[in-house]
Design an enzyme around this catalytic site. Sequence first.
Site, mmCIF file in Angstrom:
data_model
loop_
_atom_site.group_PDB
_atom_site.id
_atom_site.type_symbol
_atom_site.label_atom_id
_atom_site.label_comp_id
_atom_site.label_asym_id
_atom_site.label_seq_id
_atom_site.Cartn_x
_atom_site.Cartn_y
_atom_site.Cartn_z
ATOM 1 N N TYR A 2 3.172 0.896 4.475
ATOM 2 C CA TYR A 2 3.185 0.917 3.554
ATOM 3 C C TYR A 2 3.484 -0.207 2.504
ATOM 4 O O TYR A 2 5.120 0.131 2.388
ATOM 5 C CB TYR A 2 3.316 2.498 2.597
ATOM 6 C CG TYR A 2 2.664 3.600 3.282
ATOM 7 C CD1 TYR A 2 1.548 3.295 4.468
ATOM 8 C CD2 TYR A 2 3.000 4.359 2.428
ATOM 9 C CE1 TYR A 2 0.797 4.319 4.231
ATOM 10 C CE2 TYR A 2 1.976 6.343 3.915
ATOM 11 C CZ TYR A 2 1.225 5.463 4.412
ATOM 12 O OH TYR A 2 0.302 6.685 4.399
ATOM 13 N N GLY B 257 -8.362 12.150 -7.319
ATOM 14 C CA GLY B 257 -8.399 12.425 -9.031
ATOM 15 C C GLY B 257 -9.807 13.653 -8.964
ATOM 16 O O GLY B 257 -9.631 13.707 -10.724
#
Length: 312
Positions: free
Chosen positions: A52, A204
Site C-alpha cells: 500500500y 460505495g
Amino acid sequence: MVSAIGLGCMRMSNIMGGPQPPLHGDRDKESVKTIEAALDAGITLLNTGDFYGMGHNETLVAEAIRGRRDRAFLSVKCGIQRTHTGTILGMDGRPSSIKNYAAYSLQRLGVDHIDLYQPGRVDPSVPYEETIGGVADLISEGKVRHLGVSEVNADQLRKAHSVHPVAALEIEYSLASRFIERAVLPVARELGIGVVAYGVVTQGLLAGAMRKQVVDPALAASFPRFHGESLQKNLTTVEFLEHMAATKGRTPAQLATAWMSSRGDDIVALLGMSRRSHLSENLGALDISFSSEDLDALDKVFAPGAIVGSRS
C-alpha cells in the site's frame, strides 16, 4: 479477540502508485489522527499492507501507534509486487521473500512483532504449503503472532490450515458479494477461522454514493457491476436498502455494516476510512439491530447473484 469493526488503512495512501504525499502533509496528518481516533474509540484491528503506497501506509500506521502499540492489533498483507507507477507485477510467495517482506514491515512499523501476517494472494508458481511455511517460520521466531490468509478458495484454506492453524481469512463479503457463503465460509467455520470482510459497502454502491455522482471511469472499467446496464440494475436493487435505512433513521452504509456484523461473532467488518468525520457513522452501525423480518427481506432482495456484473 478484536473489535467488531476493523480500520482499513489502504485509502490513506496512493494505492495505484506514483509519488506519495509528504508524510507530514495535511492528508497524512488527518490519516494519522483518524487511526488515533479509531484506537481511542475502541477499534483495535488496523489493516495495512506492505504494498500500500510502497511502504507509505505502514509508515503512517507506525506514527499513529507510537505510544499506543498495546491498543493495536496489526494485520499486514504481503507479497504483491508492483512497479513505481502502481502496475501489479504479480505475487511472490517464496518463503525467503515472505521473510524478507516481514523484515521490512517490522522496520517500517517500528514494532518487534506483527499480530496477523498474511500473503496477499496465492502465488501460482509456488506450492501454497511452502508460502504458508514461511509465515509459520516467522511465528516460531516470534516475529509474527498469527497466520492469516487472503483471497483463497475452500481447498486452499484447508491446505494452509494443514500447515499451521489459520487465525483469519481476509476476503470480500457484503450484501452485494455473497459468494463465500457457498463453500468458503462453511470451511472457515468448520476449522474455527475468523473472517475479515472487506468491501462491506462495495466501493460505495451500498452507501448510495453512485446515485449522486458519475462513477469514475477507472472504477467502472475494473468492476463491471459499476458500468452501464449492470449499474442501473444494481442501483434499483440498492433502493430497497436505502428505503429501509430511511425508515430506521440510518444511512445505507450503516445498514450494510450492521448486516455484516449480524452474520456472526466470527466476522469482522473491515471499513476503509481516511478521515475522522466517518468514524462516528461507522461506529453507529454497531447499535443497529434487525428484526427477523428485516433479515429475511434483506436476504431475499440481496440473494446471491442479485447484484449483477462481476466484482473484478
